[in-house]
Design a protein around this motif. Structure first.
Motif, PDB file in Angstrom:
ATOM      1  N   GLN A  22      -2.881  -1.102 -13.379  1.00  0.00           N
ATOM      2  CA  GLN A  22      -3.226  -0.497 -11.835  1.00  0.00           C
ATOM      3  C   GLN A  22      -2.280  -0.570 -10.952  1.00  0.00           C
ATOM      4  OE1 GLN A  22      -5.778   1.652 -11.088  1.00  0.00           O
ATOM      5  NE2 GLN A  22      -5.814   1.780 -13.423  1.00  0.00           N
ATOM      6  N   LYS A  23      -1.123  -1.292 -11.226  1.00  0.00           N
ATOM      7  CA  LYS A  23      -0.042  -1.768 -10.391  1.00  0.00           C
ATOM      8  C   LYS A  23       0.532  -0.471  -9.502  1.00  0.00           C
ATOM      9  CE  LYS A  23       1.561  -6.305 -11.655  1.00  0.00           C
ATOM     10  NZ  LYS A  23       2.579  -7.055 -12.080  1.00  0.00           N
ATOM     11  N   MET A  24       0.780  -0.454  -8.554  1.00  0.00           N
ATOM     12  CA  MET A  24       1.549   0.684  -7.821  1.00  0.00           C
ATOM     13  C   MET A  24       2.891   0.980  -8.475  1.00  0.00           C
ATOM     14  SD  MET A  24      -0.662   1.061  -5.195  1.00  0.00           S
ATOM     15  CE  MET A  24      -0.008   1.818  -3.524  1.00  0.00           C
ATOM     16  N   LYS A  25       2.933   2.358  -8.609  1.00  0.00           N
ATOM     17  CA  LYS A  25       4.254   2.741  -9.031  1.00  0.00           C
ATOM     18  C   LYS A  25       4.975   3.567  -8.202  1.00  0.00           C
ATOM     19  CE  LYS A  25       2.030   3.452 -13.848  1.00  0.00           C
ATOM     20  NZ  LYS A  25       1.791   4.246 -14.784  1.00  0.00           N
ATOM     21  N   PRO A  26       6.282   3.241  -8.111  1.00  0.00           N
ATOM     22  CA  PRO A  26       7.171   4.049  -7.138  1.00  0.00           C
ATOM     23  C   PRO A  26       7.340   5.575  -7.540  1.00  0.00           C
ATOM     24  CG  PRO A  26       8.601   2.895  -8.613  1.00  0.00           C
ATOM     25  CD  PRO A  26       7.161   2.652  -8.930  1.00  0.00           C
ATOM     26  N   ILE A  27       7.355   6.219  -6.215  1.00  0.00           N
ATOM     27  CA  ILE A  27       7.514   7.614  -6.328  1.00  0.00           C
ATOM     28  C   ILE A  27       8.932   8.240  -5.975  1.00  0.00           C
ATOM     29  CG2 ILE A  27       5.052   8.357  -6.145  1.00  0.00           C
ATOM     30  CD1 ILE A  27       5.728   8.975  -3.290  1.00  0.00           C
ATOM     31  N   PHE A  28       9.937   7.223  -5.828  1.00  0.00           N
ATOM     32  CA  PHE A  28      11.398   7.426  -5.581  1.00  0.00           C
ATOM     33  C   PHE A  28      11.781   6.553  -6.660  1.00  0.00           C
ATOM     34  CE2 PHE A  28      10.214   8.334  -1.055  1.00  0.00           C
ATOM     35  CZ  PHE A  28      10.843   9.635  -1.126  1.00  0.00           C
ATOM     36  N   ASN A  29      12.758   7.220  -7.515  1.00  0.00           N
ATOM     37  CA  ASN A  29      13.583   6.345  -8.413  1.00  0.00           C
ATOM     38  C   ASN A  29      14.439   5.235  -8.041  1.00  0.00           C
ATOM     39  OD1 ASN A  29      16.059   7.839  -8.055  1.00  0.00           O
ATOM     40  ND2 ASN A  29      15.332   9.168  -9.657  1.00  0.00           N
ATOM     41  N   GLY A  30      14.795   5.535  -6.631  1.00  0.00           N
ATOM     42  CA  GLY A  30      15.757   4.468  -6.303  1.00  0.00           C
ATOM     43  C   GLY A  30      17.072   4.724  -6.302  1.00  0.00           C
ATOM     44  N   TYR A  90      -5.898   9.066  -5.505  1.00  0.00           N
ATOM     45  CA  TYR A  90      -4.923   8.110  -5.562  1.00  0.00           C
ATOM     46  C   TYR A  90      -4.891   7.209  -4.229  1.00  0.00           C
ATOM     47  CZ  TYR A  90      -2.589  11.756  -2.600  1.00  0.00           C
ATOM     48  OH  TYR A  90      -2.336  12.587  -1.549  1.00  0.00           O
ATOM     49  N   HIS A  91      -4.254   6.103  -4.258  1.00  0.00           N
ATOM     50  CA  HIS A  91      -3.721   5.297  -3.420  1.00  0.00           C
ATOM     51  C   HIS A  91      -2.381   5.292  -3.133  1.00  0.00           C
ATOM     52  CE1 HIS A  91      -3.152   0.765  -1.826  1.00  0.00           C
ATOM     53  NE2 HIS A  91      -2.804   1.632  -0.706  1.00  0.00           N
ATOM     54  N   LEU A  92      -1.759   5.919  -2.002  1.00  0.00           N
ATOM     55  CA  LEU A  92      -0.379   5.995  -1.580  1.00  0.00           C
ATOM     56  C   LEU A  92      -0.174   5.030  -0.625  1.00  0.00           C
ATOM     57  CD1 LEU A  92       2.434   7.571  -1.679  1.00  0.00           C
ATOM     58  CD2 LEU A  92       1.449   9.017  -0.074  1.00  0.00           C
ATOM     59  N   ARG A  93       0.904   4.148  -0.873  1.00  0.00           N
ATOM     60  CA  ARG A  93       1.604   3.341   0.254  1.00  0.00           C
ATOM     61  C   ARG A  93       2.837   3.598   0.718  1.00  0.00           C
ATOM     62  NH1 ARG A  93       0.231  -3.044   0.006  1.00  0.00           N
ATOM     63  NH2 ARG A  93      -1.718  -2.083   0.767  1.00  0.00           N
ATOM     64  N   ILE A  94       3.120   3.543   2.113  1.00  0.00           N
ATOM     65  CA  ILE A  94       4.417   4.032   2.603  1.00  0.00           C
ATOM     66  C   ILE A  94       4.798   3.137   3.611  1.00  0.00           C
ATOM     67  CG2 ILE A  94       5.774   5.719   3.646  1.00  0.00           C
ATOM     68  CD1 ILE A  94       4.677   7.829   2.031  1.00  0.00           C
ATOM     69  N   GLU A  95       5.989   2.621   3.624  1.00  0.00           N
ATOM     70  CA  GLU A  95       6.525   1.588   4.579  1.00  0.00           C
ATOM     71  C   GLU A  95       7.719   2.464   5.236  1.00  0.00           C
ATOM     72  OE1 GLU A  95       7.511  -2.473   3.365  1.00  0.00           O
ATOM     73  OE2 GLU A  95       5.676  -2.489   1.921  1.00  0.00           O
ATOM     74  N   PHE A  96       7.589   2.637   6.679  1.00  0.00           N
ATOM     75  CA  PHE A  96       8.617   3.351   7.164  1.00  0.00           C
ATOM     76  C   PHE A  96       8.868   2.646   8.694  1.00  0.00           C
ATOM     77  CE2 PHE A  96       5.209   4.860  10.074  1.00  0.00           C
ATOM     78  CZ  PHE A  96       6.083   5.072  11.118  1.00  0.00           C
ATOM     79  N   LYS A  97      10.046   2.871   9.287  1.00  0.00           N
ATOM     80  CA  LYS A  97      10.490   2.521  10.586  1.00  0.00           C
ATOM     81  C   LYS A  97      11.420   3.624  11.195  1.00  0.00           C
ATOM     82  CE  LYS A  97      14.710  -0.096   9.736  1.00  0.00           C
ATOM     83  NZ  LYS A  97      15.492  -1.415   9.709  1.00  0.00           N
ATOM     84  N   TRP A  98      11.508   3.593  12.511  1.00  0.00           N
ATOM     85  CA  TRP A  98      12.131   4.546  13.208  1.00  0.00           C
ATOM     86  C   TRP A  98      13.529   4.175  13.166  1.00  0.00           C
ATOM     87  CZ3 TRP A  98      10.340   9.070  13.450  1.00  0.00           C
ATOM     88  CH2 TRP A  98       8.966   9.301  13.520  1.00  0.00           C
TER      89      TRP A  98
END
Length: 263
Positions: A22-30, A90-98
């Motif tokens: 159940q760990k979060m998986k990245p949706i960008f491959n980096g 789903y549960h989506l988590r995003i971290e962003f900054k301006w």
């Protein structure tokens, strides 16, 4: 080894495997944006020349900052980056900054349950429901193009503001609530600091969480077909370029069967 101890160890292992799964998986491959589609849409008012110069690679790119691989969104033109895959429950988590560059205003959005062609919203985005990222409006809900939701709100001046326990009002094209429902509180961090967004979607219900605090709930999420709501419980995920530079540090997702306790 006793039978009870063996059973306990087996159960512990199964629980550990379940947690791991159940760990979060990245949706960008980096590394690149090969699992995303990019669409360059309309020009920002007063910055028409930026559109003529814009390419998918210049608007959305992977950059390194402080030893991390980040998604950089230029913000100099209306544009979309969208997952090739549709997601449900789903549960989506995003971290962003301006960032520092501002063309019109610090505006962007996390668009979910996206469907249909690009260009339906402001000649750029797919029909979708928006988790608003715009500065000072972080967490608002906006019905992009042909989407619909029912949201518990109270009137606050000219705004409709989310408040749990109130009677839901319909939002969308030609709906009583209009297209925008305002978040119930401001949890945005200072410009240049990282914000954590959590989006929980199960069935036709979606919850917006900003920096650990629930600020919005959309119920009966739907698409409008000939003005009639039809269930909408899945779709692609889009991120907007819409007026200012921003960075995405993390974007991770996992399937869920229930909302966390307290939401």
């Amino acid at each position: 080894m006793t039978k009870n101890l063996l059973l306990a160890l087996t159960l512990a292992l199964l629980c550990s495997l379940q947690v791991e799964a159940q760990k979060m998986k990245p949706i960008f491959n980096g590394k690149n944006l090969s699992n995303w589609d990019v669409y360059i849409g309309s020009a920002l008012k007063g910055f028409e020349n930026e559109k003529t110069l814009a390419t998918p690679e210049s608007v959305f790119s992977i950059v390194e900052q402080d030893g991390e691989q980040l998604l950089h969104i230029a913000g100099n033109v209306n544009a979309s980056i969208a997952t090739k895959k549709a997601y449900k429950n789903y549960h989506l988590r995003i971290e962003f900054k301006w960032g520092e560059k501002v063309y019109t205003t610090r505006n962007s959005g996390l668009l979910y349950h996206s469907y249909g062609p690009f260009g339906m919203g402001i000649d750029t985005w797919m029909s979708s429901i928006e988790f608003q990222l715009m500065h000072d409006n972080l967490g608002d809900a906006y019905m992009m193009a042909d989407t619909y939701a029912e949201i518990p709100v109270v009137a606050s001046g000219s705004n409709q503001t989310y408040e749990a326990g109130q009677s839901p009002l319909p939002f969308g094209n030609e709906q009583k609530g209009g297209k925008i429902a305002r978040k119930n509180q401001d949890r945005e961090k200072k410009i240049g600091e990282w914000n954590t967004l959590d989006l929980y979607c199960i069935g036709q219900k979606a919850i917006h969480v900003v920096n650990g605090v629930k600020v919005m709930e959309c119920q009966n999420t739907s698409k409008l077909i000939n003005g009639i709501p039809q269930p909408l419980d899945k779709g692609k995920i889009q991120l907007q370029s819409e007026g200012a530079e921003l960075y995405i540090r993390k974007a991770t997702i996992k399937k869920i069967k229930s909302f966390p306790e307290g939401l």
